[in-house]
Design an enzyme around this catalytic site. Structure first.
Site, PDB file in Angstrom:
ATOM      1  N   GLU A   1       0.866  -1.179   0.000  1.00  0.00           N
ATOM      2  CA  GLU A   1       0.000   0.000   0.000  1.00  0.00           C
ATOM      3  C   GLU A   1       0.900   1.226   0.000  1.00  0.00           C
ATOM      4  O   GLU A   1       1.788   1.357   0.833  1.00  0.00           O
ATOM      5  CB  GLU A   1      -0.917  -0.018   1.225  1.00  0.00           C
ATOM      6  CG  GLU A   1      -2.103   0.922   1.108  1.00  0.00           C
ATOM      7  CD  GLU A   1      -1.828   2.292   1.676  1.00  0.00           C
ATOM      8  OE1 GLU A   1      -1.677   3.235   0.855  1.00  0.00           O
ATOM      9  OE2 GLU A   1      -1.749   2.431   2.892  1.00  0.00           O
TER      10      GLU A   1
ATOM     11  N   CYS B   1      -2.203   8.167   4.434  1.00  0.00           N
ATOM     12  CA  CYS B   1      -2.200   7.815   3.018  1.00  0.00           C
ATOM     13  C   CYS B   1      -3.538   8.124   2.362  1.00  0.00           C
ATOM     14  O   CYS B   1      -3.623   8.281   1.150  1.00  0.00           O
ATOM     15  CB  CYS B   1      -1.841   6.347   2.825  1.00  0.00           C
ATOM     16  SG  CYS B   1      -2.647   5.236   3.976  1.00  0.00           S
TER      17      CYS B   1
END
Length: 503
Positions: free
Chosen positions: A305, A339
């Site tokens: 990720e 994020c």
């Protein structure tokens, strides 16, 4: 004190029978003045003030120090060295690989019920007696506010451990069809080799999950924590050991990033990478794995990720207050160092004056400072001055009659595809937005901010260069860390090799 906290929350799980549990999300405590959780946290913060914790490499269950000594500094007080640690050398990383491999067969053969119990116990420890400690270390070491630490290092990490355990037990119960003459079963084995877990600074929970989920499924792991999250990561690691995790299952290996990557990907026993971090680092590791394919015994599992350039798009029918408040939280909580944080706001020209006025008005009320001294602080210092990973929001003002064009622009502006949100009240607009932005976000929000995914409610992840979208926090994530074996046992002997039509 911690018993009082447990009474406030209630139990996060209850046993039904040995192979199934019912799990609920861990309640988020509020830390109001006078509350027991606030008092416990303030005491834990006071205990850390001015102290430096020694954090060794832990290889084969033994604490090891090397000459390459480093310090983790508090981001909002660089005079405070919160942790002293060292880098593992290439030789020590290889020793960790060997120690892990020596434990692999026994750990993989341990019943999943026994492995799950370890993580459930760790969750109970985080929920109760160790909650304040892990929150305080996350706040001091990573600059999180009270609520951001609570959401991350307590609630989310507890949820990861509990729900992953639930999913693992349910997976074992998921068995193929059998017939009268034979019994079929599926064995969910760990991967053959070791998994490298590379965790980021911004979420304590991610570190625990990157190392913990593969371990739960019978794998052995080398955990390389972020240099700027060592204090909290080591606390989580120690809790897992105290909960019963055998010492060799997870090796704790702070390291220089490139040296760690070079060493693990060059081992013939490398079988998986569980990664959260930057795109360039993930690409570099992926290329190294590709270059080393011929030496591996298996095709490694690569899960990553890598963040995003996430959007909020406001339609002219939107509730302006909700859009403004959601954007402020998404863009500026934890200094924008999520994020999933919003960095792109698309606003219609007709509403922009109102949106701008409200954004500036509310933005001016944000308090920045030391989150351990003033609980009214909204965000603190960012971790890395060299990266644009912080509280920066760009705004694109569009003519509202070009809304569809703007959706196409949003979809093609960046190569990322992590999170996004639409604020609108018209159902047709929402449906059109969902259709045109289908591939623009792995987590899509309607009239809500682009941050705040909850385990088991919104499994998290994106595709494109945001990552491999394996959805940690969901039931399918643990399948990435298994190598299933189908077994057929026949109970009736075969008396003739010939078929009936051949008679």
């Amino acid at each position: 004190m911690w018993r009082q906290l447990r009474a406030l929350r209630g139990c996060g799980r209850r046993w039904q029978h040995r192979s199934a549990i019912q799990v609920t999300n861990e309640p988020i405590l509020e830390f109001k003045p006078g509350s027991p959780e606030r008092a416990a946290l303030q005491k834990a913060l006071a205990d850390l003030r001015g102290k430096t914790e020694d954090i060794p490499c832990v290889i084969g269950g033994e604490e090891v120090w090397t000459p390459t000594v480093r310090y983790q500094l508090s981001p909002f007080n660089h005079a405070h060295k919160v942790a002293k640690y060292c880098y593992a050398s290439k030789e020590l990383i290889n020793k960790a690989i060997n120690a892990a491999l020596a434990a692999r067969k026994e750990w993989d053969l341990k019943p999943v019920q026994d492995r799950a119990q370890i993580f459930l116990k760790a969750a109970d420890m985080l929920s109760g007696p160790r909650r304040a400690e892990v929150l305080a270390k996350t706040m001091v070491g990573q600059g999180k506010t009270v609520i951001q630490a609570e959401i991350d290092a307590a609630a989310e990490l507890i949820d990861f451990f509990r729900f992953n355990a639930k999913y693992a037990l349910e997976l074992e119960q998921s068995q193929p069809l059998s017939v009268d003459i034979s019994t079929n079963s599926m064995v969910y084995r760990g991967l053959e080799g070791f998994v490298a877990a590379v965790s980021p600074f911004n979420f304590t929970a991610i570190g625990g999950n990157l190392a913990g989920a593969p371990a739960l499924m019978g794998n052995v792991v080398l955990w390389k924590p972020s240099d700027t999250a060592l204090l909290s990561s080591y606390a989580v690691y120690k809790i897992l050991l105290e909960a019963g995790l055998p010492p060799n299952v997870v090796q704790f290996v702070p390291s220089d990033g490139p040296e760690f990557g070079d060493t693990v990907t060059s081992s013939e026993h490398f079988c998986g990478l569980n990664f959260t971090g930057s795109v360039p680092t993930f690409k570099r590791l992926w290329k190294q794995v590709s270059e080393n394919l011929d030496r591996y015994r298996n095709f490694p599992r690569l899960a990553g990720e890598c963040g995003g350039k996430n959007f909020h798009v406001v339609h002219s029918s939107a509730d302006v207050g909700s859009a403004v408040n959601g954007t402020l939280r998404s863009a500026f909580e934890f200094g924008g160092q999520k994020c999933s944080a919003c960095s792109r706001l698309y606003a219609p020209a007709s509403l922009w004056p109102h949106i701008k006025e409200k954004l500036l008005e509310e933005h001016g009320k944000i308090k920045v400072g030391d989150p351990t001294q003033d609980f009214g602080t909204f965000f603190s210092a960012v971790i890395d001055a060299k990266e644009i990973f912080g509280p920066i929001l760009t705004v694109f003002v569009y003519p509202e009659n070009r809304y569809k064009e703007v959706l196409e622009l949003i979809d093609t502006t960046t190569p990322y595809g992590l999170t996004g949100a639409i604020f609108a009240q018209e159902k047709e607009v929402i449906e059109e937005s969902r259709r045109l932005l289908r591939n623009a976000a792995g987590n899509f929000y309607i009239n809500d901010k682009s941050t705040g995914a909850v385990v088991a409610q919104q499994p998290f992840g994106g595709s494109r260069i945001s990552g491999t979208n394996d959805k940690p926090g969901g039931p399918h994530y643990i399948l990435r860390w298994t190598s299933p074996q189908a077994v057929k046992e026949t109970h009736v002997p075969l008396r003739d090799w010939r078929y009936a039509y051949m008679q």
